[in-house]
Design an enzyme around this catalytic site. Structure first.
Site, PDB file in Angstrom:
ATOM      1  N   ASP A   1       0.862  -1.184   0.000  1.00  0.00           N
ATOM      2  CA  ASP A   1       0.000   0.000   0.000  1.00  0.00           C
ATOM      3  C   ASP A   1       0.893   1.226   0.000  1.00  0.00           C
ATOM      4  O   ASP A   1       1.932   1.241   0.667  1.00  0.00           O
ATOM      5  CB  ASP A   1      -0.922   0.002   1.230  1.00  0.00           C
ATOM      6  CG  ASP A   1      -2.168   0.827   0.990  1.00  0.00           C
ATOM      7  OD1 ASP A   1      -3.266   0.240   0.912  1.00  0.00           O
ATOM      8  OD2 ASP A   1      -2.049   2.067   0.849  1.00  0.00           O
TER       9      ASP A   1
ATOM     10  N   GLY B   1     -36.148  -3.553   5.492  1.00  0.00           N
ATOM     11  CA  GLY B   1     -35.462  -2.634   6.400  1.00  0.00           C
ATOM     12  C   GLY B   1     -35.474  -1.214   5.864  1.00  0.00           C
ATOM     13  O   GLY B   1     -36.316  -0.866   5.024  1.00  0.00           O
TER      14      GLY B   1
ATOM     15  N   CYS C   1     -20.742  -0.944  -1.296  1.00  0.00           N
ATOM     16  CA  CYS C   1     -20.825  -1.720  -2.542  1.00  0.00           C
ATOM     17  C   CYS C   1     -22.119  -1.528  -3.317  1.00  0.00           C
ATOM     18  O   CYS C   1     -22.096  -1.075  -4.460  1.00  0.00           O
ATOM     19  CB  CYS C   1     -20.627  -3.193  -2.218  1.00  0.00           C
ATOM     20  SG  CYS C   1     -19.104  -3.484  -1.324  1.00  0.00           S
TER      21      CYS C   1
ATOM     22  N   LYS D   1     -24.805  -1.648   8.469  1.00  0.00           N
ATOM     23  CA  LYS D   1     -25.241  -2.956   8.941  1.00  0.00           C
ATOM     24  C   LYS D   1     -24.402  -3.286  10.171  1.00  0.00           C
ATOM     25  O   LYS D   1     -23.418  -2.577  10.441  1.00  0.00           O
ATOM     26  CB  LYS D   1     -25.109  -4.017   7.858  1.00  0.00           C
ATOM     27  CG  LYS D   1     -23.669  -4.291   7.454  1.00  0.00           C
ATOM     28  CD  LYS D   1     -23.617  -5.463   6.498  1.00  0.00           C
ATOM     29  CE  LYS D   1     -22.206  -5.942   6.306  1.00  0.00           C
ATOM     30  NZ  LYS D   1     -22.119  -7.124   5.480  1.00  0.00           N
TER      31      LYS D   1
HETATM   32  C1  UGA Z   1     -22.195  -6.828  -0.474  1.00  0.00           C
HETATM   33  C2  UGA Z   1     -22.442  -8.253  -1.014  1.00  0.00           C
HETATM   34  O1  UGA Z   1     -23.319  -8.959  -0.123  1.00  0.00           O
HETATM   35  C3  UGA Z   1     -21.121  -9.020  -1.116  1.00  0.00           C
HETATM   36  O2  UGA Z   1     -21.360 -10.286  -1.718  1.00  0.00           O
HETATM   37  C4  UGA Z   1     -20.169  -8.220  -2.014  1.00  0.00           C
HETATM   38  O3  UGA Z   1     -18.913  -8.834  -2.125  1.00  0.00           O
HETATM   39  C5  UGA Z   1     -19.956  -6.847  -1.412  1.00  0.00           C
HETATM   40  O4  UGA Z   1     -21.234  -6.187  -1.309  1.00  0.00           O
HETATM   41  C6  UGA Z   1     -19.029  -6.077  -2.310  1.00  0.00           C
HETATM   42  O5  UGA Z   1     -19.395  -5.814  -3.464  1.00  0.00           O
HETATM   43  O6  UGA Z   1     -17.890  -5.836  -1.927  1.00  0.00           O
HETATM   44  P1  UGA Z   1     -21.801  -5.753   1.957  1.00  0.00           P
HETATM   45  O7  UGA Z   1     -21.917  -4.425   1.281  1.00  0.00           O
HETATM   46  O8  UGA Z   1     -20.695  -5.989   2.926  1.00  0.00           O
HETATM   47  O9  UGA Z   1     -21.685  -6.932   0.860  1.00  0.00           O
HETATM   48  O10 UGA Z   1     -23.129  -5.957   2.776  1.00  0.00           O
HETATM   49  P2  UGA Z   1     -24.439  -6.868   2.734  1.00  0.00           P
HETATM   50  O11 UGA Z   1     -24.411  -7.800   3.862  1.00  0.00           O
HETATM   51  O12 UGA Z   1     -24.679  -7.425   1.391  1.00  0.00           O
HETATM   52  O13 UGA Z   1     -25.540  -5.745   3.039  1.00  0.00           O
HETATM   53  C7  UGA Z   1     -25.737  -4.635   2.172  1.00  0.00           C
HETATM   54  C8  UGA Z   1     -26.906  -3.806   2.611  1.00  0.00           C
HETATM   55  O14 UGA Z   1     -28.125  -4.491   2.383  1.00  0.00           O
HETATM   56  C9  UGA Z   1     -26.912  -3.458   4.099  1.00  0.00           C
HETATM   57  O15 UGA Z   1     -27.293  -2.095   4.232  1.00  0.00           O
HETATM   58  C10 UGA Z   1     -27.938  -4.383   4.698  1.00  0.00           C
HETATM   59  O16 UGA Z   1     -28.542  -3.873   5.857  1.00  0.00           O
HETATM   60  C11 UGA Z   1     -28.925  -4.477   3.547  1.00  0.00           C
HETATM   61  N1  UGA Z   1     -29.759  -5.702   3.582  1.00  0.00           N
HETATM   62  C12 UGA Z   1     -29.194  -6.914   3.371  1.00  0.00           C
HETATM   63  C13 UGA Z   1     -31.107  -5.594   3.807  1.00  0.00           C
HETATM   64  O17 UGA Z   1     -31.658  -4.477   4.000  1.00  0.00           O
HETATM   65  N2  UGA Z   1     -31.872  -6.729   3.812  1.00  0.00           N
HETATM   66  C14 UGA Z   1     -31.340  -7.941   3.587  1.00  0.00           C
HETATM   67  O18 UGA Z   1     -32.106  -8.947   3.593  1.00  0.00           O
HETATM   68  C15 UGA Z   1     -29.969  -8.057   3.380  1.00  0.00           C
END
Ligand code: UGA
Length: 436
Positions: free
Chosen positions: A30, A256, A263, A326
């Site tokens: 980095d 939610g 992402c 989250k």
């Molecule tokens: C997301 C994807 O899940 C990963 O597979 C991907 O690698 C990553 O983006 C990326 O592109 O780097 P992440 O952003 O860490 O991962 O978080 P998630 O767990 O997917 O949640 C994303 C958002 O969706 C959060 O705000 C969460 O609260 C919301 N969410 C998720 C909901 O509102 N309802 C759900 O049922 C699931």
């Protein structure tokens, strides 16, 4: 095998530490000296459960090292990963590829052996072609291949996602690239994680399509939740009822306050830009982005309604529990909590907030919000309590104590973590998402 990971941010650091844990020799590179200094001191620049222990044990075993010197770091590496940031370009939503191309140029100039250059950063379709051109322009005499290998890690569950992936996607154009990647992922392959070999452009698109699809699933259930509220249905039952259909699947159907994070918001916008550039509209994703944007402020209005409407809300105090996008992360990027707080502040509401990990990141993004040392401090004297992020710490609040401390027993649960009957039996006015 020696692996170089250029970019020691979230993706680079987690991937690097996991590759080292598989037995590879990994150098994380980095250009940010302070980040490398922190890592040398054993301090993690990001919050991710389990990462500190994983880094520590692999540093001790000598398989994981850190440097700011790219030329030195990539020496003898058979696979050089590019895992630098691709933020949304200000103004147009395009992924900003400045860092990716800068690193590609440096790699071209410093290459001292044959190597596969792998883009792990989320990059738009065609980026691999440009990286290949940059390497060709560098005039390097060594053999190289450019491969796409998107990551599918979720913050908070990144190590598990890396070690037990649903699939590994490799976009390669030649056998040299495919062979080296087989070696890189051999430990996972032996665990029977499926590896999908596709061409480079398909691999680049898979990443965006996956995130856009997941964002669509969430947005779909969020709109169903709104409809449930109108027709007297229960969105959790609807989720279960549709999720039991194997073709739909039960995951990512929790209604939610809208998706946030580093992402989904960025990648959906970048996909819209690609679609526009190629004049091939993706209207469903356009709708998802618009619906999700407006949902975040609508959640603020939900809290205002619980306070008795705009007039009643002025000068009231709301305790916000959970600020990060989250749980199990300190990441505030595009967190719905920011829009919820702004909507409340626009209505003259005072906010006291608590988050187990995110308050340091949240403070500059939420001016005027008082950060508290625990949930009960935030609740003291509040006219309503709003749960915005479903941290475990909020799942079993002492409701008797909450009632005693708060000025009014109003609970707005934007993550549906409580059972309506229980909370009402404890004497609360309770509002949640898509259920009575
Ligand atoms: C997301 C994807 O899940 C990963 O597979 C991907 O690698 C990553 O983006 C990326 O592109 O780097 P992440 O952003 O860490 O991962 O978080 P998630 O767990 O997917 O949640 C994303 C958002 O969706 C959060 O705000 C969460 O609260 C919301 N969410 C998720 C909901 O509102 N309802 C759900 O049922 C699931």
């Amino acid at each position: 095998m020696k692996i170089a990971m250029v970019g020691s941010g979230y993706v680079g650091l987690v991937s690097g530490a996991c590759f080292a844990d598989f037995g590879h020799d990994v150098v994380c590179i980095d250009k940010d000296q302070s980040k490398i200094d922190l890592l040398h001191d054993g301090v993690m620049p990001i919050y991710e459960p389990g990462l500190d222990a994983l880094v520590d044990s692999n540093v001790k075993s000598g398989r994981l090292t850190f440097t700011t010197d790219l030329a030195e770091g990539i020496k003898d590496a058979q696979a050089i990963f590019i895992a630098v940031g691709t933020p949304s370009r200000r103004g147009d939503g395009h992924a900003d590829l400045t860092f990716v191309y800068e690193v590609a140029r440096e790699i071209g100039e410093s290459l001292s052996n044959d190597a596969v250059v792998v883009t792990k950063s989320t990059v738009p379709v065609g980026t691999g072609d440009e990286v290949e051109r940059i390497l060709a322009d560098s005039g390097t005499a060594h053999q190289y291949a450019v491969v796409s290998n998107p990551e599918f890690l979720r913050e908070g569950a990144a190590i598990r996602d890396f070690k037990q992936p649903d699939r590994i996607v490799i976009g390669a154009e030649d056998e040299f690239g495919r062979n080296v990647m087989r070696e890189v992922y051999r430990p996972l392959f032996l665990n029977e994680s499926p590896i999908l070999f596709v061409n480079r452009r398909s691999s680049e698109l898979i990443k965006y399509a996956a995130n856009a699809f997941l964002a669509t699933k969430i947005t779909f259930i969020n709109e169903m939740a709104d409809l449930c509220e109108q027709v007297g249905a229960n969105v959790q039952d609807v989720s279960r009822g549709i999720g039991m259909d194997n073709r739909i699947g039960p995951k990512f159907l929790d209604a939610g306050p809208g998706y946030g994070g580093s992402c989904f918001p960025k990648d959906t916008l970048a996909l819209l830009k690609t679609a526009e550039d190629y004049e091939s509209p993706v209207r469903i994703v356009e709708a998802v982005v618009a619906v999700n944007d407006s949902r975040k402020r609508a959640m603020g209005r939900k809290v205002i309604e619980a306070l008795g409407g705009l007039d009643a809300a002025r000068d009231k105090k709301v305790a916000m529990l959970g600020l990060t996008f989250k749980p199990n992360t300190d990441d505030m990027r595009d967190s719905p909590a920011i829009a919820v707080a702004q909507t409340l502040q626009d209505a003259g509401v005072d906010i006291a907030a608590y988050d187990p990990e995110g308050m340091e990141q949240a403070a500059p993004l939420m001016p005027g919000v008082t950060m508290c040392t625990n949930p009960y401090d935030a609740i003291e004297g509040a006219d309503a309590v709003a749960i915005v992020t479903e941290w475990d710490a909020f799942r079993a609040l002492d409701l008797g104590r909450v009632k005693q401390l708060a000025k009014a027993p109003i609970l707005v649960d934007l993550r549906n973590i409580y059972q309506p009957d229980d909370v009402r039996a404890a004497g609360f006015e309770y509002t949640s998402i898509g259920r009575d």
